[in-house]
Design a protein around this motif. Structure first.
Motif, PDB file in Angstrom:
ATOM      1  N   VAL A 268       0.852  -1.183   0.000  1.00 52.34           N
ATOM      2  CA  VAL A 268       0.000   0.000   0.000  1.00 52.34           C
ATOM      3  C   VAL A 268       0.896   1.243   0.000  1.00 52.34           C
ATOM      4  O   VAL A 268       1.835   1.343   0.789  1.00 52.34           O
ATOM      5  N   ARG A 269       0.607   2.184  -0.897  1.00 54.64           N
ATOM      6  CA  ARG A 269       1.385   3.417  -0.992  1.00 54.64           C
ATOM      7  C   ARG A 269       0.636   4.548  -0.286  1.00 54.64           C
ATOM      8  O   ARG A 269      -0.533   4.823  -0.587  1.00 54.64           O
ATOM      9  N   LEU A 270       1.309   5.188   0.648  1.00 57.20           N
ATOM     10  CA  LEU A 270       0.725   6.265   1.441  1.00 57.20           C
ATOM     11  C   LEU A 270       1.543   7.537   1.277  1.00 57.20           C
ATOM     12  O   LEU A 270       2.762   7.494   1.116  1.00 57.20           O
ATOM     13  N   THR A 271       0.879   8.666   1.323  1.00 57.58           N
ATOM     14  CA  THR A 271       1.562   9.957   1.345  1.00 57.58           C
ATOM     15  C   THR A 271       1.105  10.720   2.578  1.00 57.58           C
ATOM     16  O   THR A 271      -0.070  10.647   2.967  1.00 57.58           O
ATOM     17  N   GLY A 272       2.021  11.429   3.197  1.00 56.17           N
ATOM     18  CA  GLY A 272       1.669  12.193   4.382  1.00 56.17           C
ATOM     19  C   GLY A 272       2.878  12.488   5.232  1.00 56.17           C
ATOM     20  O   GLY A 272       4.024  12.395   4.781  1.00 56.17           O
ATOM     21  N   HIS A 273       2.607  12.802   6.487  1.00 55.46           N
ATOM     22  CA  HIS A 273       3.690  13.170   7.393  1.00 55.46           C
ATOM     23  C   HIS A 273       3.282  12.853   8.821  1.00 55.46           C
ATOM     24  O   HIS A 273       2.083  12.701   9.133  1.00 55.46           O
ATOM     25  N   SER A 274       4.251  12.738   9.707  1.00 52.81           N
ATOM     26  CA  SER A 274       4.002  12.556  11.131  1.00 52.81           C
ATOM     27  C   SER A 274       5.068  13.319  11.911  1.00 52.81           C
ATOM     28  O   SER A 274       6.223  13.419  11.474  1.00 52.81           O
ATOM     29  N   THR A 275       4.681  13.831  13.074  1.00 59.42           N
ATOM     30  CA  THR A 275       5.579  14.602  13.930  1.00 59.42           C
ATOM     31  C   THR A 275       5.395  14.159  15.373  1.00 59.42           C
ATOM     32  O   THR A 275       4.250  14.055  15.845  1.00 59.42           O
TER      33      THR A 275
END
Length: 485
Positions: free
Chosen positions: A43-50
């Motif tokens: 599964v390909r995901l785009t995003g960010h986490s902090t």
């Protein structure tokens, strides 16, 4: 990055592979593929986490998928079916093995005292809907000729197909698959009643002193019918969650013999009535071939041990209907959801142009399956159009030959859960990934992120590398299994 002239490379996959290998951050791309372990459809995901310290507002860690060579984060598909993803199905089988094993010998939060409880391995089969080609054996284990007077090889495609397709009860076979889960549910009800009767107790009194725990898996026979393999265990009223940390035992009178006799009696009582103007009235029941065997105590040399049973169940947990020669994907048309038409705003049906009004994603005569399987699929489709069988949605489950249930299920108190095993593995991986970094206090740490689904699968070049990862790991497993260092 060196600019390559790839116009002379005919294969799109090879061109993409060369571009990927030439990427300045190829090592990171390869690291992602190694972490996936050869997953066939990630599964390909785009995003960010902090990760933020809530007391000071300090940003401890941050991640953005745009920094990846492919511009996305890849995660495993988690598909349990070996026909779809061999890598993820192997992991699912390993989790199932530990789940079953924990319910037999303890571990994974289950007290090891459960190994002293009565437990059996039961196999419930489908009835006969007409003779099929098979490989009968003598009491000594020798192969006898089939009713067609031939000795079939184990790989003979005729095995499991009807001797006379014209008289085979395809309707009964499909309805059995469709109601197999209901048959199992009724078996558990009758089993509790039979055990209570054998102990001389009312059902309410029996619930106060014992509990039935089980884990089961479905398997397709060559004839396209489902049967169940189940581990059934007797516990005390609290199951494996006793007040002192030990599994509460059942009363001494609740023995393996009582459990075995109760299973056989309950299986004979189970009936599911089906009525239809088109097919008349029918009663569905289990087949006569019922096998119930005691699971040997821990540490014995018997053939049917907890380890052998766990391995057997795990093997079938990753299989699906395609093991019987059918397909592993739905056959209904997605645009019209199998209806053959879509409804306009004012309610007028508009024939679906994608399937020409058939509701099928592909015409049944063109399916690359055996004649017997095709006829079972066709029967599912025909029965699914009858109003009295609308709730069964047989057209939706035609590729499963009518079976609509889960392949592996368990009672709540049998042992741990697949979710708990996955959470433990996820926590371990996170700990390994953060090794060497300053430890953060979970009570004052907040993770903020946003992720979107981008798609599934690899680019053509990455797919070639993923296949290489899978084959290399398979060779390593085989080498280890054969005693390699």
């Amino acid at each position: 990055m060196v600019t390559l002239d790839l116009r002379h490379v005919a294969s799109p996959a090879v061109r993409d592979l060369l571009r990927l290998v030439n990427h300045p951050d190829f090592d990171r791309a390869q690291q992602q593929l190694e972490r996936l372990g050869g997953c066939a459809e990630p599964v390909r995901l785009t995003g960010h986490s902090t990760t933020v310290d809530t007391t000071t507002g300090e940003v401890l860690r941050s991640y953005n998928s745009s920094a990846e060579p492919t511009g996305s984060l890849l995660t495993t598909c988690g598909n349990r079916r070996s026909s779809r993803c061999p890598a993820c199905s192997r992991l699912y089988a390993a989790d199932t093995y530990h789940l079953i094993r924990a319910g037999l010998s303890g571990g994974k939060t289950v007290p090891d005292t459960v190994r002293t409880h009565p437990r059996v391995f039961a196999t419930l089969t489908a009835p006969s809907f007409d003779p099929v080609h098979n490989r009968p054996t003598t009491p000594g284990g020798d192969i006898k000729p089939c009713r067609c007077h031939q000795l079939h090889d184990p790989t003979d495609p005729l095995l499991g197909t009807p001797l006379n397709p014209a008289t085979y009860d395809y309707t009964g076979a499909v309805l059995f698959n469709a109601h197999a889960s209901a048959l199992w549910a009724r078996l558990t009800v009758y089993l509790r009643r039979e055990i209570a009767a054998r102990l001389g107790l009312t059902q309410k009194a029996a619930r106060a002193v014992l509990r039935i725990s089980f884990a089961k898996v479905a398997e397709y026979q060559k004839r396209g019918l489902v049967h169940f393999h189940a581990v059934i265990r007797l516990d005390g009223p609290d199951g494996p969650d006793g007040p002192d940390g030990n599994a509460t035992p059942p009363p001494p009178s609740a023995t393996v013999t009582v459990l075995t006799d109760a299973i056989r009696a309950a299986a004979l009582r189970v009936r599911v009535a089906v009525a239809s103007d088109a097919i008349g009235e029918r009663e569905l029941a289990w087949g006569t071939q019922l096998d119930v065997r005691e699971i040997a105590a821990f540490g014995t040399d018997a053939e049917l041990t907890d380890q052998a049973v766990a391995a057997y169940v795990a093997k079938y947990a990753t299989k699906s209907a395609d093991a019987s020669g059918t397909l592993d994907h739905a056959l209904f048309c997605r645009p019209c959801q199998g209806r053959g038409a879509t409804l306009l705003p004012h309610g007028t049906p508009l024939p679906c142009t994608a399937c020409d009004g058939t509701g099928q994603s592909r015409p049944l005569p063109r399916l690359a399956v055996a004649r017997h399987v095709r006829q079972m699929i066709r029967t599912c489709w025909d029965l699914g159009r009858l109003p009295e069988f609308t709730d069964l949605k047989l057209w939706k489950w035609a590729h499963m030959l009518g079976f609509r249930g889960h392949f592996s299920t368990k009672s709540r108190h049998y042992s741990t859960t697949l979710g708990a095993l996955r959470d433990a593995r996820r926590a371990w991986r996170a700990e390994q990934a953060h090794a060497g970094l300053p430890e953060s206090d979970p009570t004052t740490t907040l993770v903020v992120g946003h992720w979107d689904y981008l798609g599934s699968g690899y680019s053509p070049g990455a797919a070639l590398l993923a296949v290489g990862v899978w084959h290399r790991r398979e060779l390593e497993r085989q080498f280890t299994a054969e005693g390699g260092c």
